[in-house]
Write a protein that holds these residues in place. Structure first.
Motif, PDB file in Angstrom:
ATOM      1  N   ILE A 187       0.862  -1.184   0.000  1.00  0.00           N
ATOM      2  CA  ILE A 187       0.000   0.000   0.000  1.00  0.00           C
ATOM      3  C   ILE A 187       0.889   1.221   0.000  1.00  0.00           C
ATOM      4  O   ILE A 187       1.750   1.352   0.865  1.00  0.00           O
ATOM      5  N   ASP A 188       0.667   2.142  -0.939  1.00  0.00           N
ATOM      6  CA  ASP A 188       1.502   3.336  -1.011  1.00  0.00           C
ATOM      7  C   ASP A 188       1.180   4.278   0.141  1.00  0.00           C
ATOM      8  O   ASP A 188       2.007   4.510   1.009  1.00  0.00           O
ATOM      9  N   ALA A 189      -0.003   4.821   0.159  1.00  0.00           N
ATOM     10  CA  ALA A 189      -0.369   5.805   1.176  1.00  0.00           C
ATOM     11  C   ALA A 189      -1.689   5.432   1.825  1.00  0.00           C
ATOM     12  O   ALA A 189      -2.534   4.764   1.220  1.00  0.00           O
ATOM     13  N   MET A 190      -1.849   5.856   3.054  1.00  0.00           N
ATOM     14  CA  MET A 190      -3.108   5.669   3.769  1.00  0.00           C
ATOM     15  C   MET A 190      -3.493   6.991   4.413  1.00  0.00           C
ATOM     16  O   MET A 190      -2.623   7.811   4.742  1.00  0.00           O
ATOM     17  N   GLY A 191      -4.779   7.169   4.582  1.00  0.00           N
ATOM     18  CA  GLY A 191      -5.209   8.440   5.141  1.00  0.00           C
ATOM     19  C   GLY A 191      -6.557   8.355   5.807  1.00  0.00           C
ATOM     20  O   GLY A 191      -7.267   7.347   5.690  1.00  0.00           O
ATOM     21  N   TRP A 192      -6.878   9.426   6.518  1.00  0.00           N
ATOM     22  CA  TRP A 192      -8.175   9.568   7.154  1.00  0.00           C
ATOM     23  C   TRP A 192      -8.858  10.807   6.608  1.00  0.00           C
ATOM     24  O   TRP A 192      -8.237  11.876   6.512  1.00  0.00           O
ATOM     25  N   TYR A 193     -10.104  10.663   6.253  1.00  0.00           N
ATOM     26  CA  TYR A 193     -10.954  11.748   5.792  1.00  0.00           C
ATOM     27  C   TYR A 193     -12.144  11.824   6.736  1.00  0.00           C
ATOM     28  O   TYR A 193     -12.430  10.875   7.455  1.00  0.00           O
ATOM     29  N   ARG A 194     -12.837  12.953   6.696  1.00  0.00           N
ATOM     30  CA  ARG A 194     -14.053  13.069   7.491  1.00  0.00           C
ATOM     31  C   ARG A 194     -15.092  13.871   6.732  1.00  0.00           C
ATOM     32  O   ARG A 194     -14.762  14.715   5.893  1.00  0.00           O
ATOM     33  N   GLN A 195     -16.341  13.585   7.057  1.00  0.00           N
ATOM     34  CA  GLN A 195     -17.442  14.311   6.439  1.00  0.00           C
ATOM     35  C   GLN A 195     -18.473  14.609   7.506  1.00  0.00           C
ATOM     36  O   GLN A 195     -19.069  13.688   8.090  1.00  0.00           O
ATOM     37  N   ALA A 196     -18.675  15.883   7.748  1.00  0.00           N
ATOM     38  CA  ALA A 196     -19.696  16.335   8.680  1.00  0.00           C
ATOM     39  C   ALA A 196     -21.002  16.569   7.927  1.00  0.00           C
ATOM     40  O   ALA A 196     -20.983  16.787   6.706  1.00  0.00           O
ATOM     41  N   PRO A 197     -22.135  16.543   8.608  1.00  0.00           N
ATOM     42  CA  PRO A 197     -23.420  16.753   7.934  1.00  0.00           C
ATOM     43  C   PRO A 197     -23.441  18.069   7.170  1.00  0.00           C
ATOM     44  O   PRO A 197     -23.079  19.122   7.707  1.00  0.00           O
ATOM     45  N   GLY A 198     -23.844  17.999   5.912  1.00  0.00           N
ATOM     46  CA  GLY A 198     -23.948  19.193   5.093  1.00  0.00           C
ATOM     47  C   GLY A 198     -22.643  19.731   4.567  1.00  0.00           C
ATOM     48  O   GLY A 198     -22.628  20.800   3.942  1.00  0.00           O
ATOM     49  N   LYS A 199     -21.544  19.023   4.816  1.00  0.00           N
ATOM     50  CA  LYS A 199     -20.242  19.493   4.356  1.00  0.00           C
ATOM     51  C   LYS A 199     -19.589  18.470   3.435  1.00  0.00           C
ATOM     52  O   LYS A 199     -19.966  17.297   3.411  1.00  0.00           O
ATOM     53  N   GLN A 200     -18.589  18.945   2.701  1.00  0.00           N
ATOM     54  CA  GLN A 200     -17.857  18.040   1.822  1.00  0.00           C
ATOM     55  C   GLN A 200     -16.866  17.205   2.622  1.00  0.00           C
ATOM     56  O   GLN A 200     -16.411  17.610   3.699  1.00  0.00           O
ATOM     57  N   ARG A 201     -16.539  16.052   2.081  1.00  0.00           N
ATOM     58  CA  ARG A 201     -15.516  15.219   2.705  1.00  0.00           C
ATOM     59  C   ARG A 201     -14.168  15.936   2.602  1.00  0.00           C
ATOM     60  O   ARG A 201     -13.824  16.481   1.562  1.00  0.00           O
ATOM     61  N   GLU A 202     -13.417  15.915   3.704  1.00  0.00           N
ATOM     62  CA  GLU A 202     -12.133  16.585   3.719  1.00  0.00           C
ATOM     63  C   GLU A 202     -11.042  15.649   4.234  1.00  0.00           C
ATOM     64  O   GLU A 202     -11.302  14.765   5.054  1.00  0.00           O
ATOM     65  N   LEU A 203      -9.832  15.902   3.759  1.00  0.00           N
ATOM     66  CA  LEU A 203      -8.688  15.140   4.245  1.00  0.00           C
ATOM     67  C   LEU A 203      -8.343  15.598   5.651  1.00  0.00           C
ATOM     68  O   LEU A 203      -8.231  16.796   5.911  1.00  0.00           O
ATOM     69  N   VAL A 204      -8.157  14.657   6.547  1.00  0.00           N
ATOM     70  CA  VAL A 204      -7.751  14.963   7.918  1.00  0.00           C
ATOM     71  C   VAL A 204      -6.252  14.764   8.078  1.00  0.00           C
ATOM     72  O   VAL A 204      -5.535  15.641   8.549  1.00  0.00           O
ATOM     73  N   ALA A 205      -5.780  13.598   7.674  1.00  0.00           N
ATOM     74  CA  ALA A 205      -4.360  13.276   7.818  1.00  0.00           C
ATOM     75  C   ALA A 205      -3.996  12.207   6.802  1.00  0.00           C
ATOM     76  O   ALA A 205      -4.838  11.402   6.395  1.00  0.00           O
ATOM     77  N   HIS A 206      -2.706  12.197   6.436  1.00  0.00           N
ATOM     78  CA  HIS A 206      -2.231  11.337   5.364  1.00  0.00           C
ATOM     79  C   HIS A 206      -0.840  10.858   5.732  1.00  0.00           C
ATOM     80  O   HIS A 206      -0.048  11.622   6.299  1.00  0.00           O
ATOM     81  N   ILE A 207      -0.538   9.589   5.426  1.00  0.00           N
ATOM     82  CA  ILE A 207       0.795   9.073   5.719  1.00  0.00           C
ATOM     83  C   ILE A 207       1.252   8.172   4.588  1.00  0.00           C
ATOM     84  O   ILE A 207       0.497   7.332   4.097  1.00  0.00           O
ATOM     85  N   THR A 208       2.483   8.355   4.154  1.00  0.00           N
ATOM     86  CA  THR A 208       3.027   7.539   3.089  1.00  0.00           C
ATOM     87  C   THR A 208       3.619   6.249   3.659  1.00  0.00           C
ATOM     88  O   THR A 208       3.759   6.098   4.876  1.00  0.00           O
ATOM     89  N   ARG A 209       3.986   5.369   2.767  1.00  0.00           N
ATOM     90  CA  ARG A 209       4.581   4.116   3.210  1.00  0.00           C
ATOM     91  C   ARG A 209       5.875   4.364   3.979  1.00  0.00           C
ATOM     92  O   ARG A 209       6.207   3.641   4.917  1.00  0.00           O
ATOM     93  N   GLY A 210       6.570   5.423   3.593  1.00  0.00           N
ATOM     94  CA  GLY A 210       7.819   5.752   4.265  1.00  0.00           C
ATOM     95  C   GLY A 210       7.655   6.505   5.566  1.00  0.00           C
ATOM     96  O   GLY A 210       8.641   6.761   6.260  1.00  0.00           O
ATOM     97  N   GLY A 211       6.424   6.896   5.870  1.00  0.00           N
ATOM     98  CA  GLY A 211       6.159   7.550   7.151  1.00  0.00           C
ATOM     99  C   GLY A 211       6.004   9.051   7.098  1.00  0.00           C
ATOM    100  O   GLY A 211       5.812   9.693   8.137  1.00  0.00           O
ATOM    101  N   SER A 212       6.056   9.646   5.913  1.00  0.00           N
ATOM    102  CA  SER A 212       5.831  11.085   5.813  1.00  0.00           C
ATOM    103  C   SER A 212       4.358  11.394   6.045  1.00  0.00           C
ATOM    104  O   SER A 212       3.493  10.695   5.531  1.00  0.00           O
ATOM    105  N   THR A 213       4.109  12.443   6.815  1.00  0.00           N
ATOM    106  CA  THR A 213       2.739  12.760   7.194  1.00  0.00           C
ATOM    107  C   THR A 213       2.367  14.182   6.823  1.00  0.00           C
ATOM    108  O   THR A 213       3.240  15.053   6.683  1.00  0.00           O
ATOM    109  N   ASN A 214       1.081  14.406   6.666  1.00  0.00           N
ATOM    110  CA  ASN A 214       0.576  15.766   6.583  1.00  0.00           C
ATOM    111  C   ASN A 214      -0.819  15.792   7.188  1.00  0.00           C
ATOM    112  O   ASN A 214      -1.519  14.777   7.216  1.00  0.00           O
ATOM    113  N   TYR A 215      -1.187  16.963   7.692  1.00  0.00           N
ATOM    114  CA  TYR A 215      -2.441  17.151   8.413  1.00  0.00           C
ATOM    115  C   TYR A 215      -3.154  18.398   7.935  1.00  0.00           C
ATOM    116  O   TYR A 215      -2.512  19.381   7.549  1.00  0.00           O
TER     117      TYR A 215
END
Length: 123
Positions: A31-59
């Motif tokens: 798996i290359d990258a994994m991440g968490w997204y969230r969607q609140a009622p009435g809002k678009q889905r947004e990226l919360v956090a992302h991590i690459t296979r090598g461990g690089s992250t962004n929030y």
């Protein structure tokens, strides 16, 4: 072929903590990258956090300093530690895996989503 199963959501008071887990199962080679997204009622889905296979992250800015993403490549599992939760963090949280190589078709890449887990922050 591949399933993502999330766990760990629930109801928590403001200032509390939750830890989400997402395990990918199936005939996975990598798996290359994994991440968490969230969607609140009435809002678009947004990226919360992302991590690459090598461990690089962004929030996303709103969770920096409060949330921590990590992964266990051997278990094809990604985690999201959420601290100092706020009511505005309330949403359905989705796990995503991108750039997935499966054993049966090693020359193709796939993306997968989990079914979502509800996180509610309320007193």
């Amino acid at each position: 072929q591949v399933q993502l199963v999330e766990s760990g959501g629930g109801l928590v008071q403001p200032g509390g903590s939750l830890r989400l887990s997402c395990a990918a199962s199936g005939t996975i080679f990598s798996i290359d990258a994994m991440g968490w997204y969230r969607q609140a009622p009435g809002k678009q889905r947004e990226l919360v956090a992302h991590i690459t296979r090598g461990g690089s992250t962004n929030y996303t800015d709103s969770v920096k300093g409060r949330f921590t993403i990590s992964r266990d490549n051997a278990k094809n599992t990604v985690y999201l530690q959420m601290n100092s939760l706020k009511p505005e963090d309330t949403a359905v949280y989705y796990c995503a895996a991108t750039g997935v190589v499966v054993v049966t078709t090693p020359n193709r890449l796939y993306d997968y989503w989990g079914q979502g887990t509800q996180v509610t922050v309320s007193s």
